[in-house]
Design a protein around this motif. Sequence first.
Motif, PDB file in Angstrom:
ATOM      1  N   PHE A  33       0.866  -1.399   0.058  1.00 57.99           N
ATOM      2  CA  PHE A  33       0.023  -0.116  -0.044  1.00 57.99           C
ATOM      3  C   PHE A  33       0.978   1.312  -0.204  1.00 57.99           C
ATOM      4  O   PHE A  33       1.564   1.465   0.817  1.00 57.99           O
ATOM      5  CB  PHE A  33      -0.873  -0.034   1.309  1.00 57.99           C
ATOM      6  CG  PHE A  33      -2.138   0.818   1.119  1.00 57.99           C
ATOM      7  CD1 PHE A  33      -2.308   1.686   0.335  1.00 57.99           C
ATOM      8  CD2 PHE A  33      -3.240   0.605   2.099  1.00 57.99           C
ATOM      9  CE1 PHE A  33      -3.638   2.370   0.140  1.00 57.99           C
ATOM     10  CE2 PHE A  33      -4.437   1.346   1.860  1.00 57.99           C
ATOM     11  CZ  PHE A  33      -4.520   2.226   1.104  1.00 57.99           C
ATOM     12  N   TYR A  46      -2.113   4.454  -4.159  1.00 60.20           N
ATOM     13  CA  TYR A  46      -2.310   3.276  -5.174  1.00 60.20           C
ATOM     14  C   TYR A  46      -2.012   2.038  -4.179  1.00 60.20           C
ATOM     15  O   TYR A  46      -1.437   1.961  -3.436  1.00 60.20           O
ATOM     16  CB  TYR A  46      -1.399   3.165  -6.135  1.00 60.20           C
ATOM     17  CG  TYR A  46      -1.571   4.302  -6.969  1.00 60.20           C
ATOM     18  CD1 TYR A  46      -2.735   4.148  -8.153  1.00 60.20           C
ATOM     19  CD2 TYR A  46      -0.901   5.618  -7.099  1.00 60.20           C
ATOM     20  CE1 TYR A  46      -2.722   5.163  -8.899  1.00 60.20           C
ATOM     21  CE2 TYR A  46      -1.007   6.510  -7.768  1.00 60.20           C
ATOM     22  CZ  TYR A  46      -2.067   6.374  -8.938  1.00 60.20           C
ATOM     23  OH  TYR A  46      -2.376   7.392  -9.534  1.00 60.20           O
ATOM     24  N   ALA A  47      -2.496   0.700  -4.653  1.00 58.51           N
ATOM     25  CA  ALA A  47      -1.870  -0.330  -4.014  1.00 58.51           C
ATOM     26  C   ALA A  47      -1.574  -1.526  -5.120  1.00 58.51           C
ATOM     27  O   ALA A  47      -2.248  -1.628  -5.991  1.00 58.51           O
ATOM     28  CB  ALA A  47      -3.166  -1.066  -2.994  1.00 58.51           C
ATOM     29  N   ALA A  88      -9.455  -2.759  -9.557  1.00 57.27           N
ATOM     30  CA  ALA A  88      -8.217  -3.401  -9.856  1.00 57.27           C
ATOM     31  C   ALA A  88      -8.258  -3.863 -11.431  1.00 57.27           C
ATOM     32  O   ALA A  88      -9.197  -4.170 -11.906  1.00 57.27           O
ATOM     33  CB  ALA A  88      -8.273  -4.411  -8.773  1.00 57.27           C
ATOM     34  N   ALA A  93      -6.391   3.706  -4.729  1.00 56.30           N
ATOM     35  CA  ALA A  93      -6.981   3.942  -3.600  1.00 56.30           C
ATOM     36  C   ALA A  93      -7.695   5.443  -3.348  1.00 56.30           C
ATOM     37  O   ALA A  93      -7.472   6.104  -4.367  1.00 56.30           O
ATOM     38  CB  ALA A  93      -6.073   4.154  -2.447  1.00 56.30           C
ATOM     39  N   TRP A 153      -5.803   7.405   3.000  1.00 58.72           N
ATOM     40  CA  TRP A 153      -5.925   6.476   1.739  1.00 58.72           C
ATOM     41  C   TRP A 153      -6.538   5.219   1.970  1.00 58.72           C
ATOM     42  O   TRP A 153      -6.239   4.465   2.945  1.00 58.72           O
ATOM     43  CB  TRP A 153      -4.697   6.111   0.961  1.00 58.72           C
ATOM     44  CG  TRP A 153      -3.914   7.419   0.341  1.00 58.72           C
ATOM     45  CD1 TRP A 153      -3.134   8.060   0.751  1.00 58.72           C
ATOM     46  CD2 TRP A 153      -4.362   8.158  -0.845  1.00 58.72           C
ATOM     47  NE1 TRP A 153      -2.695   9.072   0.266  1.00 58.72           N
ATOM     48  CE2 TRP A 153      -3.678   8.988  -0.805  1.00 58.72           C
ATOM     49  CE3 TRP A 153      -5.615   7.986  -1.689  1.00 58.72           C
ATOM     50  CZ2 TRP A 153      -3.698  10.083  -2.028  1.00 58.72           C
ATOM     51  CZ3 TRP A 153      -5.610   8.786  -2.752  1.00 58.72           C
ATOM     52  CH2 TRP A 153      -4.638   9.959  -2.821  1.00 58.72           C
ATOM     53  N   LEU A 196      -8.810   1.599   1.031  1.00 62.35           N
ATOM     54  CA  LEU A 196      -9.277   0.419  -0.009  1.00 62.35           C
ATOM     55  C   LEU A 196     -10.533  -0.247   0.605  1.00 62.35           C
ATOM     56  O   LEU A 196     -10.275  -0.902   1.667  1.00 62.35           O
ATOM     57  CB  LEU A 196      -8.115  -0.571  -0.292  1.00 62.35           C
ATOM     58  CG  LEU A 196      -6.752  -0.154  -1.010  1.00 62.35           C
ATOM     59  CD1 LEU A 196      -5.683  -1.046  -0.755  1.00 62.35           C
ATOM     60  CD2 LEU A 196      -6.814   0.277  -2.244  1.00 62.35           C
ATOM     61  N   LEU A 218     -12.383  -3.437   0.258  1.00 63.85           N
ATOM     62  CA  LEU A 218     -12.295  -4.705  -0.487  1.00 63.85           C
ATOM     63  C   LEU A 218     -13.350  -5.597   0.177  1.00 63.85           C
ATOM     64  O   LEU A 218     -13.628  -5.772   1.425  1.00 63.85           O
ATOM     65  CB  LEU A 218     -10.742  -5.448   0.198  1.00 63.85           C
ATOM     66  CG  LEU A 218      -9.512  -4.648  -0.114  1.00 63.85           C
ATOM     67  CD1 LEU A 218      -8.377  -5.484   0.365  1.00 63.85           C
ATOM     68  CD2 LEU A 218      -9.636  -4.497  -1.568  1.00 63.85           C
ATOM     69  N   THR A 263     -12.136  -3.036   5.370  1.00 61.83           N
ATOM     70  CA  THR A 263     -11.688  -1.316   4.690  1.00 61.83           C
ATOM     71  C   THR A 263     -10.222  -1.274   5.324  1.00 61.83           C
ATOM     72  O   THR A 263     -10.286  -1.341   6.606  1.00 61.83           O
ATOM     73  CB  THR A 263     -12.601  -0.344   5.428  1.00 61.83           C
ATOM     74  OG1 THR A 263     -13.902  -0.499   5.011  1.00 61.83           O
ATOM     75  CG2 THR A 263     -12.057   0.987   5.110  1.00 61.83           C
ATOM     76  N   SER A 287      -7.024   1.111   5.435  1.00 60.99           N
ATOM     77  CA  SER A 287      -6.386   2.457   5.147  1.00 60.99           C
ATOM     78  C   SER A 287      -5.075   2.668   5.598  1.00 60.99           C
ATOM     79  O   SER A 287      -4.713   2.101   6.176  1.00 60.99           O
ATOM     80  CB  SER A 287      -7.585   3.377   6.005  1.00 60.99           C
ATOM     81  OG  SER A 287      -7.219   3.069   7.223  1.00 60.99           O
TER      82      SER A 287
END
Length: 695
Positions: free
Chosen positions: A65, A69-70, A98, A178, A185, A187, A189, A232, A234
């Motif tokens: 992460f 972006y990830a 993604a 993200a 930031w 994500l 998921l 979640t 972050s």
Amino acid sequence: MPVLSLERDPSTAPRRPLARWCAPLALGALLGLTLAPGEARADWLYGTRGEGAMTERSHVVELSFERGYATMTVTRAFHNGHDDFDEATLELALPEGAVATGLRTQSKLEGRTQWHAGQLLDADLAAQRYTELTGLGIHQPRDPALLAWDGLGRLFLQVFPIAPGSDKVVEYSLDMPASWVEGRWVLELETLGLDDVPAEVHVRSANRKDRLFVDGRSLRSGGAITLDVPRTISLAPRSSAGVFTELAVAPAGADRSIAHWRVGVPAQLSELPERARIVVGLDLSRSMDLPQIEAERQAALTTLSHFEDPKLGAKVAVLGFDHEVHALTPGLVSVAEAIEALERADLERGNGSDLGLALEAATTLLSAADRRAAKRVVMFSDFELRSRIQPADYEAVTAASGAIVHLATIEPASAGPYLDRDDAHPWTGLARATGGVVWFAGAGASPDDDDREAARRIFEELARPVRLDGLRVELDGVDYDSQLPESLFEGEGHAELSVSQQLVSKVRVGGWRWGAPVELVMHPDPALEQRWSALVFGNEALFELDDDEMRALATRGGAVSPVTSYLAIEPGVRPSTAGFAFDNVGLIGKGGCGGSGSGYGSAGGVPFGGRLDRQVWLEAQLGAVWLRCGGAGTRAQVQLEATFEEIVDLQFSPAQPVNAAVLDCVAERSWDLGLPADDFIEARKTWVVEVDVDA
């Protein structure tokens, strides 16, 4: 986004994966499978030969992460419980936004692990090669793997062969953006993996100083979570350099490009000034009713509460005004003294509402203050003023004060406190010239604890800027119809991806920070061109692109797309003894599945159109015939004459003596071959096929 349902009977899976024979069509569209919005996503695994015998051993994700972006490196191990070589087909759902940017397949050579990296190819070519390599042939089984598009947010992964009772390991890479939410930031998921083998995710921060959180709880870098439920994740940057912007531009063709831009407000946009000198004025005219008087008292108290910390060193003067000015404090005093005086003050109303006189009194008080001190004026009023008081008459007065001047219309607010800009107000020009704002405010006359806390958050904006307002966007100097909200508060962000008719060279976002103009100018970051060439395939903007534009972007970004797929091949892969006999399962164009080839889920029955490598197909078919008939270790030349799909003549020329029974068997089985009609299209053609059957 819609994805394939988990509520399916695996027995309804086709004997051969549709992606294998009709790539890159969307399986969900072909089978008529739909999902209700918000329904959970997960993967679906099946074996081509083994009914229910294909399972997953492990599903491990390494998530890195970074700010904005990830990347996910996904390693999955499949087990073949069938008594024959089999193919694993995995229909997988991707995290929001993604895209797949890589594929590797693992093999063993003399006990050593080897990885074979995939190559990004045209989707049709990749599907054709995979089909050829997994057909029945005469060679030892090796390991091709195909990663192909199955719609926005969905992919097909196919791996062959997996030996009976053995495992097969594959790895694919994902990249995703993200979102900037509440100063972190983020994500979001969904569940990842099969129902019985959810993904085990190891999360690492690319910058060791940044902090990771999962569902609001701190997670050490390298810590593991299981995605059996939505999570979640972050990332909180340790420091922020203020409002950030980013622009990525990638050419899609001769005259079009994609442009992705975003802007984010840090978790804290500003700080309270130290040693501030503040004058607060309350309108005590008869046009203000008693609830209004109490509302402005509460708004003033709440504003001053932000300066209570003695370390800030603030000094405050409180004034009341009608046709004259009334000092409610003896000049500039401590914040605690000012709050106490305001709480006790008997706010008697009188005739007149001389806002100009109050501004002059404020200037007099502040002129004696240290020139280096931050100066503020906050005046509450209903603006029921005498007609000869004009804002322009007091511009020089407010300029002389050196203060930022805020003016606020105040009303009692029974439904809760509020504070909104009133940029159309006649006094806006005066306030804006100092960097201040005219506000429309509401406060409770006698607030309870909940209202007090809400009011403290809301009226903090009179103490320091907490948002950017009046936002507007230009692309290359032209107003752009953006979805950007009018205001962005602390911790909020906004991003947009669009297809442009030109190569965007600049994005400008304009607005206000209090009454001070803000201009954010973004220029393309070359380092992001490749990344967003890929990430467009995780966004609905891709549907505005034609095939050539998608191909150009996907190739630059190294991404699976409707027109590109990854094919990983172990060196030496050829049709093997473990492969699938085409005449038993049907070839593209023979089974009628067809498809447009666009990757959007169309199934219109367009024929295959002669894309088969016919020489390779004949070598595989005839090699398999010789092998079945006991011709292992034989080299031979076969001359085959065909009129369209009909074989009309066969001649065999072995390189060494061959048993007559073997030759009879070869002849009989060769005459039984069916040539695909959509590929053998010449009125008459002779093929020379070299057969070399491994012993």
